[in-house]
Design a protein around this motif. Structure first.
Motif, PDB file in Angstrom:
ATOM      1  N   LEU A  21       0.871  -1.176   0.000  1.00  0.00           N
ATOM      2  CA  LEU A  21       0.000   0.000   0.000  1.00  0.00           C
ATOM      3  C   LEU A  21       0.902   1.218   0.000  1.00  0.00           C
ATOM      4  O   LEU A  21       1.735   1.379   0.889  1.00  0.00           O
ATOM      5  CB  LEU A  21      -0.889  -0.005   1.236  1.00  0.00           C
ATOM      6  N   VAL A  22       0.757   2.097  -0.999  1.00  0.00           N
ATOM      7  CA  VAL A  22       1.707   3.205  -1.134  1.00  0.00           C
ATOM      8  C   VAL A  22       0.993   4.531  -1.379  1.00  0.00           C
ATOM      9  O   VAL A  22      -0.041   4.588  -2.054  1.00  0.00           O
ATOM     10  CB  VAL A  22       2.715   2.950  -2.281  1.00  0.00           C
ATOM     11  N   ALA A  23       1.551   5.596  -0.795  1.00  0.00           N
ATOM     12  CA  ALA A  23       1.102   6.954  -1.104  1.00  0.00           C
ATOM     13  C   ALA A  23       1.722   7.369  -2.434  1.00  0.00           C
ATOM     14  O   ALA A  23       2.839   6.956  -2.764  1.00  0.00           O
ATOM     15  CB  ALA A  23       1.538   7.915  -0.006  1.00  0.00           C
ATOM     16  N   VAL A  24       1.009   8.183  -3.197  1.00  0.00           N
ATOM     17  CA  VAL A  24       1.521   8.560  -4.514  1.00  0.00           C
ATOM     18  C   VAL A  24       1.745  10.062  -4.660  1.00  0.00           C
ATOM     19  O   VAL A  24       2.029  10.543  -5.750  1.00  0.00           O
ATOM     20  CB  VAL A  24       0.613   8.035  -5.655  1.00  0.00           C
ATOM     21  N   ASP A  25       1.599  10.812  -3.569  1.00  0.00           N
ATOM     22  CA  ASP A  25       2.024  12.212  -3.594  1.00  0.00           C
ATOM     23  C   ASP A  25       2.400  12.651  -2.181  1.00  0.00           C
ATOM     24  O   ASP A  25       2.040  12.005  -1.190  1.00  0.00           O
ATOM     25  CB  ASP A  25       0.975  13.146  -4.212  1.00  0.00           C
ATOM     26  N   GLY A  26       3.141  13.747  -2.107  1.00  0.00           N
ATOM     27  CA  GLY A  26       3.653  14.214  -0.836  1.00  0.00           C
ATOM     28  C   GLY A  26       2.575  14.587   0.149  1.00  0.00           C
ATOM     29  O   GLY A  26       2.781  14.481   1.368  1.00  0.00           O
TER      30      GLY A  26
END
Length: 276
Positions: A21-26
């Motif tokens: 599970l990953v974030a894709v923006d700051g």
């Protein structure tokens, strides 16, 4: 829009799968416990983790973090969204494998662009499913089946006039707010124009959710230019009456004129839709 990826068969000896599970923006880094301050550093870590998992022979799948859904989940379960326990509980939610993005060894910047697109597709699906859940709560499961059936007939009618290589796009707003957008590439299946299962499901869900909300929006069928020819964009407006051929395609889709570097486009009213 999007990226079509063939599903790979697993080589002999592959065991299990690894889901990240990953974030894709700051802006979403603050939701993750212990995330680096720099998004560049975070994304380099994601790339390293994906590569390391792939070297074990496992199927590596990535899931984009959708901030509003994570916040809703934490509020519903009274969890601190910045805690490792909350993130682990959210990661453990079952997700159909076809909705995840398979890691294919892409360069980090390519992978990030793919997952940013996927994040928007997930957000669209979550909003649409929330609308359909409300319909079921009020009218029962048969209402959702009827809406999906009607949406499926509209998609079939659009595909009847499509060609392989076209792109079908749907954008919808309800009560002045974005319900979502999705696009899928048309290909031939058994000699007939069709969408792959994932795009078909996403477009059908969005269209089914648009119907009971009296959503407005647009559908477009874009044919890639041959040689120096302009793109042909067939346009329908979404209204309570369904999809209606529109003479205002350029005003809706390119109100500020063509973007620099974009191919020339000819906007035409879509054909009359004939339901099967």
């Amino acid at each position: 829009m999007g990226r079509q990826k063939a599903r790979r068969s697993r080589p002999a000896g592959v065991r299990g799968r690894h889901v990240l599970l990953v974030a894709v923006d700051g802006a979403d880094l603050g939701l993750l416990p212990g995330a680096p301050v720099s998004f560049a550093a975070y994304w380099a870590e994601v790339d390293a983790r994906a590569r390391a998992a792939a070297r074990t022979g496992r199927l590596v799948l990535l899931r984009p973090l959708v901030a509003f859904d994570y916040a809703r989940f934490c509020d519903q379960h009274r969890l601190d969204p910045r805690s490792a326990a909350a993130l682990a509980a959210y990661e453990a939610l079952p997700v159909p494998e076809q909705e995840l993005t398979e890691y294919l060894g892409d360069p980090p910047e390519v992978l990030l662009n793919v997952l940013r697109y996927e994040r928007e597709a997930w957000a669209t699906g979550l909003r649409s499913k929330a609308v359909l859940a409300a319909v079921v709560e009020e009218h029962g499961p048969v209402a959702e089946r009827e809406l999906r059936g009607e949406a499926g007939k509209m998609l079939d009618a659009l595909l009847d006039g499509a060609q392989a290589g076209d792109e079908l796009t749907l954008v919808a707003k309800a009560a002045g707010l974005s319900l979502g957008a999705h696009a899928g590439a048309v290909r031939l299946v058994g000699g007939r124009p069709a969408l792959d299962d994932r795009d078909r499901g996403r477009l059908e869900t969005l269209l089914a959710a648009a119907l009971p909300t009296s959503a407005t929006g647009v559908a477009a069928l874009t044919s890639a230019p041959a040689g120096s020819a302009a793109e042909r964009v067939l346009v329908w407006e979404l209204s309570p009456a369904g999809l209606v051929p529109s003479e205002h395609g350029e005003l809706i889709l390119a109100p500020d004129g063509p973007r620099s570097g974009s191919p020339k486009a000819e906007y035409l009213p879509g054909f009359a839709l004939t339901r099967r």
